[in-house]
Design a protein around this motif. Structure first.
Motif, PDB file in Angstrom:
ATOM      1  N   ALA A   1       0.724  -1.023  -0.070  1.00  0.00           N
ATOM      2  CA  ALA A   1      -0.008   0.045   0.029  1.00  0.00           C
ATOM      3  C   ALA A   1       0.889   1.270  -0.039  1.00  0.00           C
ATOM      4  N   THR A   2       1.804   1.391   0.755  1.00  0.00           N
ATOM      5  CA  THR A   2       2.863   2.445   0.920  1.00  0.00           C
ATOM      6  C   THR A   2       3.430   2.643  -0.474  1.00  0.00           C
ATOM      7  N   ARG A   3       3.995   1.621  -1.016  1.00  0.00           N
ATOM      8  CA  ARG A   3       4.737   1.621  -2.160  1.00  0.00           C
ATOM      9  C   ARG A   3       3.794   2.190  -3.518  1.00  0.00           C
ATOM     10  N   LEU A   4       2.371   2.078  -3.300  1.00  0.00           N
ATOM     11  CA  LEU A   4       1.660   2.634  -4.112  1.00  0.00           C
ATOM     12  C   LEU A   4       0.839   4.279  -4.009  1.00  0.00           C
ATOM     13  N   GLY A   5       1.330   4.477  -2.668  1.00  0.00           N
ATOM     14  CA  GLY A   5       0.865   6.127  -2.524  1.00  0.00           C
ATOM     15  C   GLY A   5      -0.084   5.936  -1.503  1.00  0.00           C
ATOM     16  N   PHE A   6      -0.616   4.758  -0.799  1.00  0.00           N
ATOM     17  CA  PHE A   6      -1.660   4.799   0.119  1.00  0.00           C
ATOM     18  C   PHE A   6      -1.173   4.959   1.420  1.00  0.00           C
ATOM     19  N   GLU A   7      -1.622   5.890   2.094  1.00  0.00           N
ATOM     20  CA  GLU A   7      -1.153   6.084   3.399  1.00  0.00           C
ATOM     21  C   GLU A   7      -2.204   5.115   4.511  1.00  0.00           C
ATOM     22  N   ASP A   8      -3.381   4.669   4.235  1.00  0.00           N
ATOM     23  CA  ASP A   8      -4.218   3.960   5.018  1.00  0.00           C
ATOM     24  C   ASP A   8      -4.155   2.718   4.429  1.00  0.00           C
ATOM     25  N   GLN A   9      -3.921   1.551   5.010  1.00  0.00           N
ATOM     26  CA  GLN A   9      -3.808   0.548   4.563  1.00  0.00           C
ATOM     27  C   GLN A   9      -5.291  -0.067   4.225  1.00  0.00           C
ATOM     28  N   ALA A  10      -6.281   0.264   5.237  1.00  0.00           N
ATOM     29  CA  ALA A  10      -7.809  -0.157   5.267  1.00  0.00           C
ATOM     30  C   ALA A  10      -8.149   0.389   3.881  1.00  0.00           C
ATOM     31  N   TYR A  11      -7.810   1.658   3.702  1.00  0.00           N
ATOM     32  CA  TYR A  11      -8.415   2.275   2.306  1.00  0.00           C
ATOM     33  C   TYR A  11      -7.868   1.697   0.997  1.00  0.00           C
ATOM     34  N   PHE A  12      -6.547   1.111   1.125  1.00  0.00           N
ATOM     35  CA  PHE A  12      -6.019   0.568   0.045  1.00  0.00           C
ATOM     36  C   PHE A  12      -6.880  -0.892  -0.047  1.00  0.00           C
ATOM     37  N   SER A  13      -7.041  -1.590   1.000  1.00  0.00           N
ATOM     38  CA  SER A  13      -7.533  -2.668   0.988  1.00  0.00           C
ATOM     39  C   SER A  13      -9.080  -2.762   0.426  1.00  0.00           C
ATOM     40  N   ARG A  14      -9.605  -1.564   0.765  1.00  0.00           N
ATOM     41  CA  ARG A  14     -11.104  -1.433  -0.004  1.00  0.00           C
ATOM     42  C   ARG A  14     -11.036  -1.157  -1.430  1.00  0.00           C
ATOM     43  N   PHE A  15     -10.046  -0.336  -1.650  1.00  0.00           N
ATOM     44  CA  PHE A  15      -9.838   0.008  -3.089  1.00  0.00           C
ATOM     45  C   PHE A  15      -9.460  -1.282  -4.075  1.00  0.00           C
ATOM     46  N   PHE A  16      -8.598  -2.128  -3.393  1.00  0.00           N
ATOM     47  CA  PHE A  16      -8.231  -3.329  -4.029  1.00  0.00           C
ATOM     48  C   PHE A  16      -9.226  -4.062  -4.329  1.00  0.00           C
ATOM     49  N   ALA A  17     -10.122  -4.485  -3.166  1.00  0.00           N
ATOM     50  CA  ALA A  17     -11.203  -5.208  -3.335  1.00  0.00           C
ATOM     51  C   ALA A  17     -12.390  -4.692  -4.426  1.00  0.00           C
ATOM     52  N   GLN A  18     -12.651  -3.471  -4.355  1.00  0.00           N
ATOM     53  CA  GLN A  18     -13.548  -2.939  -5.240  1.00  0.00           C
ATOM     54  C   GLN A  18     -13.061  -3.215  -6.651  1.00  0.00           C
ATOM     55  N   ASN A  19     -11.754  -3.094  -7.102  1.00  0.00           N
ATOM     56  CA  ASN A  19     -11.236  -3.242  -8.600  1.00  0.00           C
ATOM     57  C   ASN A  19     -10.709  -4.622  -8.563  1.00  0.00           C
TER      58      ASN A  19
END
Length: 294
Positions: free
Chosen positions: A258-276
């Motif tokens: 998540a950090t490598r991809l510019g997401f500060e919040d892991q939870a937000y990254f997880s939601r973004f990933f799951a949606q896509n």
């Protein structure tokens, strides 16, 4: 020295002097699954192909650049064009391979079509376009007729394939003129390059539009016409592609990905990933690694 691009009849099969068929059809799954869902760069002599993507997604290598495509897309690949494909595991579709000279003379008379057929194209079939359903049904019927009739396809196949190419060119906007279409393809290629360089910073659509000298609305219109998706979707798909690679081929934690991809919040990254991607990143990693080990 650059590695020579191989020439195949069908992918993975060496060309022969005498072709026993003028039309061949097979599922995308049947060949791509044998090659880890990736068809490496190659070209065909005297053959051109029509790919009907019913569902799933992937990327096509055209003019040295990878271009994303989604479900309900028709890809036309002329002879002597270097190309390659990457498909999602859930892809459903067909590849129709034709002897190029069989159709050349008959189709040249249609305005703009001869020039359009000399270049690769990816044409979405929008749900709200009146030709889309008929085009999809014509592709399905042509595929079935070729498979059922073997090496000498039934007479019905030729008019079906002419209809397919004419409808696809109309959906692609060939009547707009090749010059405008070429400019839009160049803009899409430049957009794809910029997204590839900047996706980790998650820049807004307006940033890319400004760099290309147009409004975000205009840029979205171009990407929807050429690949059936808005710019925001192209950005999201590039982020998800990189996330999938890190999850499968690295030992990085989900937080580190998540950090490598510019997401500060892991939870937000997880939601973004799951949606896509259709599932959380941890589950995706477990599933893909299990498949690799099986």
């Amino acid at each position: 020295m650059p590695r020579a691009v191989p020439i195949y009849s069908l992918y993975g099969e060496k060309p022969t002097e005498h072709t026993e068929f003028w039309a061949h059809a097979e599922t995308i799954f049947s060949r791509s699954s044998l090659h880890s869902w990736e068809i490496r760069p190659h070209r065909h002599e005297r053959l051109f192909q029509i790919l009907h993507i019913r569902s799933g997604h992937g990327e096509a290598l055209i003019d040295g650049h990878w271009h994303p495509f989604g479900a309900r897309t028709v890809i036309v690949m002329p002879e002597r064009q270097d190309h390659g494909f990457r498909f999602s595991r859930d892809v459903d579709g067909a590849v129709i391979t034709l002897v190029a000279k069989r159709f050349a003379a008959e189709l040249q008379g249609h305005s703009g079509l001869g020039e359009w057929l000399r270049r690769p194209s990816m044409t979405p079939m929008p749900d709200d376009h009146p030709d889309s359903r008929y085009l999809g049904e014509s592709l399905d019927r042509a595929e079935q007729a070729i498979v059922q009739s073997g090496a000498r396809p039934a007479p019905l196949v030729e008019p079906l394939l002419r209809t397919v190419l004419l409808l696809t060119s109309r959906l692609a906007g060939a009547e707009r003129g090749q010059g405008e279409t070429d400019r839009d393809r160049e803009r899409l290629a430049e957009l794809t390059r910029m997204i590839g360089e900047n996706f980790r910073t998650r820049l807004p659509v307006e940033h890319y539009a400004r760099r290309l000298g147009m409004s975000a609305t205009h840029l979205n219109r171009i990407t929807r016409a050429l690949v059936g998706k808005p710019v925001s979707r192209l950005i999201a798909e590039r982020i998800i592609l990189e996330a999938k690679r890190d999850l499968v081929f690295s030992a990085l934690s989900v937080q580190q990905v998540a950090t490598r991809l510019g997401f500060e919040d892991q939870a937000y990254f997880s939601r973004f990933f799951a949606q896509n991607a259709g599932m959380p990143p941890k589950l995706y990693r477990e599933r893909e690694k299990a498949l690799l080990e099986s």
